[in-house]
Design a protein around this motif. Sequence first.
Motif, short mmCIF file in Angstrom:
data_model
loop_
_atom_site.label_atom_id
_atom_site.label_comp_id
_atom_site.label_asym_id
_atom_site.label_seq_id
_atom_site.Cartn_x
_atom_site.Cartn_y
_atom_site.Cartn_z
N GLN A 73 107.72 -37.17 45.59
CA GLN A 73 107.44 -35.98 46.38
C GLN A 73 106.84 -36.38 47.72
O GLN A 73 106.27 -37.46 47.87
CB GLN A 73 106.47 -35.05 45.65
CG GLN A 73 105.13 -35.69 45.31
CD GLN A 73 104.19 -34.73 44.61
OE1 GLN A 73 103.93 -33.64 45.11
NE2 GLN A 73 103.68 -35.14 43.46
N GLN A 74 107.02 -35.52 48.69
CA GLN A 74 106.40 -35.67 50.00
C GLN A 74 105.51 -34.46 50.23
O GLN A 74 105.96 -33.32 50.07
CB GLN A 74 107.47 -35.76 51.10
CG GLN A 74 108.28 -37.05 51.05
CD GLN A 74 109.43 -37.05 52.04
OE1 GLN A 74 110.14 -36.06 52.18
NE2 GLN A 74 109.62 -38.15 52.74
N VAL A 75 104.26 -34.70 50.57
CA VAL A 75 103.29 -33.62 50.70
C VAL A 75 102.97 -33.39 52.17
O VAL A 75 102.62 -34.32 52.89
CB VAL A 75 102.00 -33.96 49.93
CG1 VAL A 75 101.02 -32.79 50.01
CG2 VAL A 75 102.32 -34.29 48.48
N ARG A 76 103.12 -32.16 52.60
CA ARG A 76 102.81 -31.82 53.98
C ARG A 76 101.30 -31.63 54.16
O ARG A 76 100.58 -31.33 53.22
CB ARG A 76 103.53 -30.52 54.37
CG ARG A 76 105.06 -30.65 54.39
CD ARG A 76 105.69 -29.35 54.80
NE ARG A 76 107.14 -29.45 54.85
CZ ARG A 76 107.95 -28.44 55.16
NH1 ARG A 76 107.43 -27.25 55.45
NH2 ARG A 76 109.25 -28.61 55.18
N LYS A 79 98.81 -29.05 52.35
CA LYS A 79 99.43 -28.60 51.11
C LYS A 79 98.94 -29.46 49.95
O LYS A 79 98.58 -30.63 50.11
CB LYS A 79 100.96 -28.68 51.20
CG LYS A 79 101.56 -27.83 52.31
CD LYS A 79 101.42 -26.35 52.01
CE LYS A 79 102.13 -25.51 53.08
NZ LYS A 79 102.01 -24.06 52.82
N ASP A 80 98.95 -28.90 48.75
CA ASP A 80 98.55 -29.63 47.56
C ASP A 80 99.74 -30.37 46.97
O ASP A 80 100.88 -29.89 47.02
CB ASP A 80 97.99 -28.68 46.51
CG ASP A 80 96.68 -28.04 46.95
OD1 ASP A 80 95.95 -28.70 47.71
OD2 ASP A 80 96.41 -26.90 46.53
N ALA A 81 99.47 -31.54 46.41
CA ALA A 81 100.52 -32.31 45.74
C ALA A 81 100.79 -31.70 44.37
O ALA A 81 99.91 -31.10 43.74
CB ALA A 81 100.09 -33.76 45.59
N GLN A 84 101.17 -35.35 39.12
CA GLN A 84 101.86 -36.62 38.93
C GLN A 84 102.10 -36.82 37.43
O GLN A 84 101.18 -36.75 36.63
CB GLN A 84 101.01 -37.76 39.48
CG GLN A 84 101.61 -39.14 39.29
CD GLN A 84 100.82 -40.21 40.00
OE1 GLN A 84 100.92 -40.39 41.19
NE2 GLN A 84 99.97 -40.92 39.26
N THR A 218 113.57 -33.42 45.03
CA THR A 218 112.54 -32.43 45.31
C THR A 218 112.67 -31.22 44.41
O THR A 218 111.68 -30.73 43.84
CB THR A 218 112.62 -32.00 46.79
OG1 THR A 218 112.45 -33.14 47.63
CG2 THR A 218 111.55 -30.97 47.11
N GLN A 222 109.61 -30.59 41.88
CA GLN A 222 108.71 -29.51 42.30
C GLN A 222 109.05 -28.17 41.66
O GLN A 222 108.14 -27.40 41.34
CB GLN A 222 108.75 -29.38 43.82
CG GLN A 222 108.25 -30.62 44.54
CD GLN A 222 108.16 -30.43 46.06
OE1 GLN A 222 108.52 -29.38 46.57
NE2 GLN A 222 107.69 -31.45 46.75
#
Length: 295
Positions: A73-76, A79-81, A84, A218, A222
């Motif tokens: 994942q890529q987190v902006r 924003k919350d991850a 995992q 993604t 997600q």
Amino acid sequence: KNVRVAHDVCLAALPSKDGSLPAQQCGSLPACLLHASRIEKRQQSGEPPLLRDTVVCPLHFWGFKHIIEIPPQQVRAGKDAFPQRDKVVAGATVQMVAGLNAALPSASQHATELDALARSSGTAAWKSKLYHRDQIRGALNDPDLDFIYFYCHARGGRNEPVKLPVLEFRDQPPGSTALTMKSADLGTGTMWSHHPLLFLNGCGTAGFSTDALSPFITAAVQDRGAAGAIGTEIPVWEYLAGDFSLRFAASFLKGVPAGEAMLLTRRALLAEYNPLGLIYTLYAVAGLTLTRNGA
């Protein structure tokens, strides 16, 4: 001053069939082209020198030497991850589903090999092996899936006329119409409570963009709760695709962590003089492990 140098391939560090490396440091084996005795011999004979940068060696590739972890994942910023996942939480029997493209020349043979894989594992079963896109989408609504496998074409990305990334499936018989699955199709439906591993086995299934994750990774992680995914960065020869997936899955179904299973599979292929296991990438925690009944 320009100095002419030589180029060569060193096979001294080729892994054994079990995936172990005979050495961890370049130049430590007498058979290594960069061993001190061989370097001295070249100097005495007046041959152009070999340098680390001019010798192809398994120890020069991280993908053959180390277990590599790439987050799924890529987190902006701000924003919350997403959680995992380090376990696929299977029940007594590992539940698997496969979506295949019948137009691929080896599809029928590979389906037979997948059946043999499940039997040899002793712990896994295919709930379904499907070819029609809509049937595949329906099968993905099972919340208890542990391993999802796609053997298909991938279209789209920067190097294709159609930019929107899609996975392409074709029903039997092979003359039927090809139907595509978008990432939105994969990301819509029942959440997967067991956090399965998704294996996208096709050309460039993880390489649609150089600066972003595959949208299928993604969507699966997600939007559906998958633990991670495996994909390819470039086009893959069909025979290699089948061979790599079977070797990896056999290890993973035995409880070998995904990162280690990837490394061992790459090395096993390299032992047969095939370095292309490097094109497969794991987007998950390296320690991702298949558990049964919580054990």
